[in-house]
Design an enzyme around this catalytic site. Structure first.
Site, PDB file in Angstrom:
ATOM      1  N   TYR A  53      44.718  20.097  51.190  1.00  0.00           N
ATOM      2  CA  TYR A  53      43.353  19.761  51.641  1.00  0.00           C
ATOM      3  C   TYR A  53      43.144  18.243  51.574  1.00  0.00           C
ATOM      4  O   TYR A  53      42.486  17.658  52.441  1.00  0.00           O
ATOM      5  CB  TYR A  53      42.305  20.481  50.786  1.00  0.00           C
ATOM      6  CG  TYR A  53      41.913  21.841  51.336  1.00  0.00           C
ATOM      7  CD1 TYR A  53      42.849  22.863  51.448  1.00  0.00           C
ATOM      8  CD2 TYR A  53      40.606  22.109  51.757  1.00  0.00           C
ATOM      9  CE1 TYR A  53      42.500  24.111  51.958  1.00  0.00           C
ATOM     10  CE2 TYR A  53      40.252  23.352  52.273  1.00  0.00           C
ATOM     11  CZ  TYR A  53      41.194  24.344  52.362  1.00  0.00           C
ATOM     12  OH  TYR A  53      40.842  25.567  52.873  1.00  0.00           O
ATOM     13  N   TYR A  95      50.059  33.440  36.086  1.00  0.00           N
ATOM     14  CA  TYR A  95      49.224  32.252  35.811  1.00  0.00           C
ATOM     15  C   TYR A  95      49.931  30.992  36.333  1.00  0.00           C
ATOM     16  O   TYR A  95      49.336  30.185  37.051  1.00  0.00           O
ATOM     17  CB  TYR A  95      48.990  32.158  34.306  1.00  0.00           C
ATOM     18  CG  TYR A  95      48.008  31.081  33.886  1.00  0.00           C
ATOM     19  CD1 TYR A  95      46.660  31.198  34.178  1.00  0.00           C
ATOM     20  CD2 TYR A  95      48.439  29.952  33.187  1.00  0.00           C
ATOM     21  CE1 TYR A  95      45.754  30.227  33.778  1.00  0.00           C
ATOM     22  CE2 TYR A  95      47.539  28.975  32.780  1.00  0.00           C
ATOM     23  CZ  TYR A  95      46.200  29.122  33.076  1.00  0.00           C
ATOM     24  OH  TYR A  95      45.306  28.153  32.685  1.00  0.00           O
ATOM     25  N   GLY A 125      33.266  30.138  30.723  1.00  0.00           N
ATOM     26  CA  GLY A 125      34.491  30.209  29.920  1.00  0.00           C
ATOM     27  C   GLY A 125      34.459  29.202  28.781  1.00  0.00           C
ATOM     28  O   GLY A 125      33.482  28.467  28.601  1.00  0.00           O
ATOM     29  N   LYS A 154      34.749  21.292  51.043  1.00  0.00           N
ATOM     30  CA  LYS A 154      34.931  20.699  52.382  1.00  0.00           C
ATOM     31  C   LYS A 154      33.632  20.817  53.190  1.00  0.00           C
ATOM     32  O   LYS A 154      33.162  19.832  53.779  1.00  0.00           O
ATOM     33  CB  LYS A 154      36.070  21.436  53.094  1.00  0.00           C
ATOM     34  CG  LYS A 154      36.367  20.970  54.490  1.00  0.00           C
ATOM     35  CD  LYS A 154      37.686  21.573  54.958  1.00  0.00           C
ATOM     36  CE  LYS A 154      37.859  21.413  56.441  1.00  0.00           C
ATOM     37  NZ  LYS A 154      37.273  22.541  57.199  1.00  0.00           N
ATOM     38  N   ALA A 182      41.122  22.517  37.779  1.00  0.00           N
ATOM     39  CA  ALA A 182      41.609  22.635  36.399  1.00  0.00           C
ATOM     40  C   ALA A 182      42.976  23.297  36.471  1.00  0.00           C
ATOM     41  O   ALA A 182      43.089  24.511  36.583  1.00  0.00           O
ATOM     42  CB  ALA A 182      40.644  23.478  35.572  1.00  0.00           C
TER      43      ALA A 182
END
Ligand code: UDP
Length: 307
Positions: A159, A145, A10, A105, A114
């Site tokens: 996490y 989005y 990208g 992990k 991001a």
């Protein structure tokens, strides 16, 4: 380090690949090319420290060997792209973030998400600080989005808290520069393309909405500093100087010397009225702020589009 980057073909991802290779890291770049562009990374294909895998990040990822860092950049990112691919956008931010976190992990790697200034939606606080929770329409068109990024942030923090993983969240504000697609719909490539073709610049609404545009090399440096930091809270990365869209159109006409005029078009749904980062956290904790002034960055970008 051995770094895995999703969305590496990208606009931001490809610049990040260049930067990380220049720092001596080795990269695995994953992209399904839904909105990424293979041309942006084709100069890297023969680099021995670079490996490209064309794959959808929302499916399982098996990678042999060690990985020290996972950078999750995969997602359609312009309003035009995410309105065209609404389900894919939701999946990249939710399932994609889940897969990328699981991989980090499993490999005992650090992780950077991001994220986006879109988590603030149409903000009622201005400029936006990281402790502002935002004003997002959860069922609007842009929600695919915005809510995906918000979910990605929530999952990343879960996490971090549940597994003690070292995770980072960069909230990236409007960024521009070479390698943006002419047709990605974002305002800078659109205005530049229109100005160079002698077509009128399409200002949505009356052009009084503001944005703060950061040149890509500054942004990438900010991401790198965040990667190497020990900060687990979100950090705004962007240019703290705002400009109206009408002023931007006038500036691009002036720099290109184009005779194109300006025409007004309807404002899209939920288009944020203002957007400007408070970068106190990035300045204080990362010793980062933007260096390239807007005029200079626009000149470089216009040159690239001309060529
Ligand atoms: N915009 C515009 N004309 C265009 C494209 C965008 O006036 O041809 C406006 C858009 O309505 C928004 C701003 O420019 O207010 C920035 O849009 P962009 O799509 O670049 O990113 P956003 O900040 O909305 O995610």
């Amino acid at each position: 380090m051995k770094i895995l980057i999703t969305g590496g073909a990208g606009f931001l991802g490809s610049h990040l690949c260049d930067f990380l290779l220049s720092k001596g890291h080795s990269l695995i770049c994953i992209d399904n090319l839904i909105t990424g562009n293979i041309t942006s990374i084709k100069h890297l294909i023969h680099n021995k420290n670079f490996r490209f895998i064309q794959r959808d990040i929302t499916r399982s990822i098996d990678i042999d060997g060690d990985v020290d860092y996972v950078l999750h950049f995969a997602s359609p990112a312009s309003p035009t792209d995410y309105l065209k691919f609404p389900i894919e956008t939701l999946k990249a931010g939710s399932l994609g973030t889940h897969k990328a976190l699981d991989l980090a992990k499993e490999k005992n790697a650090r992780f950077l998400l991001a994220s986006s200034s879109e988590v603030y939606g149409n903000p009622l606080q201005h400029p936006q600080k990281e402790d502002y929770w935002g004003n997002v329409n959860p069922i609007g068109r842009r929600a695919v989005y915005d809510e995906a990024k918000r979910f990605g942030e929530a999952l990343t923090m879960a996490y971090h808290r549940c597994y003690g993983m070292d995770t980072k969240i960069g909230r990236i504000f409007n960024t521009y520069g070479p390698r943006m697609r002419k047709d990605d719909g974002r305002v800078i490539p659109t205005f530049i393309t229109q100005a160079l073709r002698g077509e009128p610049l399409t200002v949505f609404g009356d052009g009084s909405q503001t944005r703060s545009f950061c040149y890509v090399s500054d942004l990438i440096e900010g991401v790198y500093k965040l990667m190497l930091s020990d900060i687990n809270q979100p950090v705004n990365l962007g240019n703290p100087e705002a400009i109206t869209i009408l002023q931007l159109a006038q500036k691009i006409l002036e720099i290109t010397g184009s005779k194109s005029g300006i025409i007004n078009r309807p404002l899209p749904d939920d288009d944020p009225k203002v957007r400007q980062p408070d970068i106190t956290r990035a300045q204080g904790m990362l010793h980062w702020s933007r260096k390239v002034p807007l005029d200079e960055g626009l000149r470089k970008t216009i040159e690239w589009f001309k060529n």
